[in-house]
Design an enzyme around this catalytic site. Structure first.
Site, short mmCIF file in Angstrom:
data_model
loop_
_atom_site.label_atom_id
_atom_site.label_comp_id
_atom_site.label_asym_id
_atom_site.label_seq_id
_atom_site.Cartn_x
_atom_site.Cartn_y
_atom_site.Cartn_z
N CYS A 150 -28.12 13.88 11.41
CA CYS A 150 -28.62 14.55 12.62
C CYS A 150 -28.89 16.04 12.43
O CYS A 150 -29.95 16.54 12.81
CB CYS A 150 -27.67 14.31 13.79
N HIS A 202 -22.85 15.82 17.30
CA HIS A 202 -24.16 15.18 17.18
C HIS A 202 -25.17 16.04 17.93
O HIS A 202 -24.82 16.73 18.89
CB HIS A 202 -24.14 13.76 17.76
N HIS A 214 -33.71 12.46 17.84
CA HIS A 214 -32.56 12.73 16.96
C HIS A 214 -32.53 11.71 15.84
O HIS A 214 -33.25 10.70 15.87
CB HIS A 214 -31.26 12.67 17.76
#
Length: 243
Positions: A150, A202, A214
């Site tokens: 990510c 994240h 993402h």
């Protein structure tokens, strides 16, 4: 030879329902995205696992035990909080922005923390670049179009537009101006989630209309909604970076 693991702090790992911010305990018989991320991490570090299939079998147990041995942890073959912390604390792999016609690494001044860094006239181009990598697979520690995690994905996309942001999610969370209200987000801002432990773990790029892009552990680069049953309760906040 001691193995080294390059970790993205943005692993999207599931919280247990009754243990807030605790890392998931994984053992033989466990299944799911968390196991797949664990397996990819161990493979990247050089530990032999035949398939990163999301099923915690004997080979995964053996690899975990070897990792625990190499990092002076109690050797159990079970992934507990101490093992996750050891994984998280190993340095992240720096990314490189490589053109098709050159192997030279492009260097830009680091983006400052605590203030907007993305000119509004670059937003559409950044989002276009981000979307151009749709479907790119998730790779633990990945920071190139061969595979992203990510934070490696965000760093790569912004570097394509001359903006050097940090490699890890917790450092990226220091960028921009914090906003907890999703209504204050604009396309190009960053969004962060609190998944496997307290704090940002994240991240993604806000696209507008409640959507963000993402690098997901299960399906690679994709678009999801902030109202998604998984992401909504884990939303930590946005960072306004558009100026």
């Amino acid at each position: 030879m001691k193995r080294r693991l390059f970790l993205c702090t943005g692993l999207a790992l599931m919280l247990t329902a009754n243990t807030a911010f605790a890392s998931p305990t994984l053992r033989e018989g466990s299944q799911g995205h968390e196991v797949r991320v664990l397996q990819q991490a161990l493979q990247t570090a050089g530990y032999k696992i035949k398939n990163a299939d999301g099923v915690f079998g004997k080979d995964t147990e053996r690899a975990v035990a070897e990792f625990q041995r190499d990092n002076k942890l109690k050797i159990t073959g079970i992934v507990n909080n101490a093992t996750w912390r050891a994984l998280k604390n190993i340095p992240a792999k720096p990314s490189r922005d490589v053109d098709k016609n050159t192997t030279a690494e492009k260097k830009f001044p680091p983006a400052p923390n605590g203030k907007p860094i993305l000119p509004v006239n670059k937003v559409s181009d950044v989002i276009k670049t981000a979307k151009s990598y749709m479907g790119t697979p998730y790779v633990f520690g990945g920071a190139t179009p061969k595979g992203f995690d990510c934070s490696g994905y965000l760093q790569y996309v912004f570097q394509k537009h001359g903006i050097a942001i940090p490699r890890t999610t917790d450092e990226q969370y220091k960028l921009g101006l914090r906003t907890k209200n999703t209504k204050d987000l604009v396309p190009g801002d960053l969004v962060f989630f609190e998944t496997y432990e307290k704090g940002a773990s994240h991240c993604g790029i806000y696209l507008g209309k409640g959507e963000f892009i993402h690098a997901s552990t299960s399906k690679g680069v994709r678009v999801d909604t902030l109202s998604n049953d998984y992401w909504k309760p884990r939303f930590l906040g946005g960072k306004h970076i558009v100026k």
